[in-house]
Structure formats: C-alpha cells, structure tokens
Design a protein around this motif. Structure first.
Motif, PDB file in Angstrom:
ATOM      1  N   ALA A  34      12.216  -4.493 -17.257  1.00  0.00           N
ATOM      2  CA  ALA A  34      12.867  -5.489 -16.413  1.00  0.00           C
ATOM      3  C   ALA A  34      13.327  -4.771 -15.152  1.00  0.00           C
ATOM      4  O   ALA A  34      14.077  -3.804 -15.224  1.00  0.00           O
ATOM      5  CB  ALA A  34      14.056  -6.109 -17.132  1.00  0.00           C
ATOM      6  N   TYR A  35      12.857  -5.202 -14.002  1.00  0.00           N
ATOM      7  CA  TYR A  35      13.197  -4.551 -12.742  1.00  0.00           C
ATOM      8  C   TYR A  35      14.397  -5.247 -12.118  1.00  0.00           C
ATOM      9  O   TYR A  35      14.483  -6.466 -12.110  1.00  0.00           O
ATOM     10  CB  TYR A  35      12.018  -4.609 -11.774  1.00  0.00           C
ATOM     11  N   LYS A  36      15.300  -4.445 -11.530  1.00  0.00           N
ATOM     12  CA  LYS A  36      16.444  -5.012 -10.828  1.00  0.00           C
ATOM     13  C   LYS A  36      16.032  -5.508  -9.453  1.00  0.00           C
ATOM     14  O   LYS A  36      16.632  -6.426  -8.926  1.00  0.00           O
ATOM     15  CB  LYS A  36      17.549  -3.976 -10.699  1.00  0.00           C
ATOM     16  N   ALA A  37      15.024  -4.867  -8.869  1.00  0.00           N
ATOM     17  CA  ALA A  37      14.547  -5.254  -7.538  1.00  0.00           C
ATOM     18  C   ALA A  37      13.026  -5.307  -7.555  1.00  0.00           C
ATOM     19  O   ALA A  37      12.378  -4.462  -8.171  1.00  0.00           O
ATOM     20  CB  ALA A  37      15.028  -4.255  -6.494  1.00  0.00           C
ATOM     21  N   ARG A  38      12.476  -6.289  -6.885  1.00  0.00           N
ATOM     22  CA  ARG A  38      11.019  -6.447  -6.796  1.00  0.00           C
ATOM     23  C   ARG A  38      10.489  -5.639  -5.618  1.00  0.00           C
ATOM     24  O   ARG A  38      11.140  -5.535  -4.580  1.00  0.00           O
ATOM     25  CB  ARG A  38      10.657  -7.922  -6.598  1.00  0.00           C
ATOM     26  N   SER A  39       9.302  -5.112  -5.774  1.00  0.00           N
ATOM     27  CA  SER A  39       8.737  -4.277  -4.722  1.00  0.00           C
ATOM     28  C   SER A  39       8.330  -5.100  -3.497  1.00  0.00           C
ATOM     29  O   SER A  39       8.061  -6.299  -3.605  1.00  0.00           O
ATOM     30  CB  SER A  39       7.545  -3.483  -5.251  1.00  0.00           C
ATOM     31  N   ILE A  40       8.305  -4.428  -2.377  1.00  0.00           N
ATOM     32  CA  ILE A  40       7.894  -5.027  -1.113  1.00  0.00           C
ATOM     33  C   ILE A  40       6.820  -4.144  -0.490  1.00  0.00           C
ATOM     34  O   ILE A  40       6.626  -3.002  -0.908  1.00  0.00           O
ATOM     35  CB  ILE A  40       9.077  -5.156  -0.118  1.00  0.00           C
ATOM     36  N   LYS A  41       6.170  -4.682   0.511  1.00  0.00           N
ATOM     37  CA  LYS A  41       5.307  -3.895   1.388  1.00  0.00           C
ATOM     38  C   LYS A  41       5.907  -4.052   2.773  1.00  0.00           C
ATOM     39  O   LYS A  41       6.272  -5.153   3.177  1.00  0.00           O
ATOM     40  CB  LYS A  41       3.879  -4.414   1.354  1.00  0.00           C
ATOM     41  N   MET A  42       6.021  -2.933   3.490  1.00  0.00           N
ATOM     42  CA  MET A  42       6.680  -2.994   4.788  1.00  0.00           C
ATOM     43  C   MET A  42       5.879  -2.208   5.813  1.00  0.00           C
ATOM     44  O   MET A  42       5.378  -1.123   5.536  1.00  0.00           O
ATOM     45  CB  MET A  42       8.087  -2.419   4.694  1.00  0.00           C
ATOM     46  N   VAL A  43       5.769  -2.788   6.995  1.00  0.00           N
ATOM     47  CA  VAL A  43       5.169  -2.112   8.143  1.00  0.00           C
ATOM     48  C   VAL A  43       6.287  -1.992   9.172  1.00  0.00           C
ATOM     49  O   VAL A  43       6.919  -2.975   9.521  1.00  0.00           O
ATOM     50  CB  VAL A  43       3.985  -2.922   8.719  1.00  0.00           C
TER      51      VAL A  43
END
Length: 184
Positions: A34-43
């Motif tokens: 269970a993740y506390k934060a979801r991953s992002i992609k950032m430029v």
C-alpha cells in the motif's frame, strides 16, 4: 506463477500471488504494497523561467476506491527556485464529484519566509481526442502553506465520471496534468 529474473524486477502483484523462481529456495507469497503517495512523471524547465509539467495517472479502480470521501496524494515535487518547499497533487472524491488540488505538504499554517507566485493549469486527457483538455487556469500567490484546486474538475456527477462510458478514462486510466510556472 513462474517468473524470470527480469520479470521479477518488473513484477506488480494483484492481491496475493505465489512466485516460483528457479534459482531460489525461498519461493514465497507476495502481497501488493500500500503506497502512501502515487508516483508522478515530471518534466522541469529552468530556462527561460522555472516551469514544470507534472503527470499524475490513476487507474479506474483507484478512483473508484475514493468514493464517498477518500483522497490519494502524489509523490512530492519542487517548483523552480523554491527547493525547500514541497508540493503534491491530491485527487479526491468530494461527496459527488472528482476534485484535483495542488498543495504544500507541510500542514503547518505559519507564514512562509518568502512569498512566491505562479501560474497553474490543470488538465485531463479526453478519450475523444487523446489530448489533454484544460480544466482550470489561474494565478496564485503562496504566502501560507495551503492548497488550490478545482472542486468539481469535470462538472459531472461522480457516477458519470467513474462509469464505463466516461470520456476521461483512456484504457482504464485517468491521465491528469498540472503545469506550473514560477512568476516570482
């Protein structure tokens, strides 16, 4: 389930999965974390002015689990020269609609040591065009640690948003984008 070493590195279990590996005497059950934060992609762009584009993708089942009043946060990110201030995106079910917010991670309501302004734009991909459609643009000045956002991002009820015929889920994934441009 029999997996190779390269498959093990990329493996994402669904509920409870038993993995057998030929080179291991420790064949085990794995449970998804269970993740506390979801991953992002950032430029991130530094020139001509600090600017970043954050992509936050959520599967339909994650969105469905938000009802009736849940929320999910993205992992933290910075903007421009303000490296000591951390932001995140927050997706939530607001009673009967979907909301998206940009917030500072610290819950402390003390004034910031420096005020800073930025432009923001929230967008979502449409299944009809396979392109991001702007849902809100604005200017904001942070002088306290708080959040900005859009309460009803799609201007439709929750049941229409989450339904199988929703135009906002492309192959079962809600693609969100936040563009932030530092002004001061």
């Amino acid at each position: 389930m029999r997996l190779s070493q390269s498959d093990l590195l990329l493996f994402r279990p669904t509920e409870h999965t038993y993995i057998i590996h030929d080179h291991s005497i420790l064949n085990r059950w794995f449970v998804e974390r269970a993740y506390k934060a979801r991953s992002i992609k950032m430029v991130e762009y530094e020139q001509p002015i600090p600017h970043c584009v954050v992509y936050f993708n959520l599967k339909r089942d994650v969105c469905a689990s938000l009802s009736p009043s849940g929320m999910v946060k993205s992992e933290a990110f910075n903007l421009g020269s303000h490296r000591d201030h951390w932001f995140c995106l927050v997706a939530r079910c607001n009673t009967d609609c979907f909301g998206l917010y940009l917030g500072m991670l610290d819950d402390d309501q003390r004034p910031l040591s420096v005020r800073f302004a930025f432009e923001y734009e929230f967008a979502a991909m449409s299944k009809r065009t396979n392109e991001f459609v702007s849902r809100r643009k604005g200017l904001c000045t942070f002088s306290y640690k708080w959040a900005i956002g859009i309460h009803n991002m799609f201007a439709i009820p929750w049941t229409s948003f989450i339904g199988e015929d929703s135009v906002y889920f492309v192959d079962g994934v809600l693609h969100l984008r936040a563009e932030l441009t530092q002004l001061s």
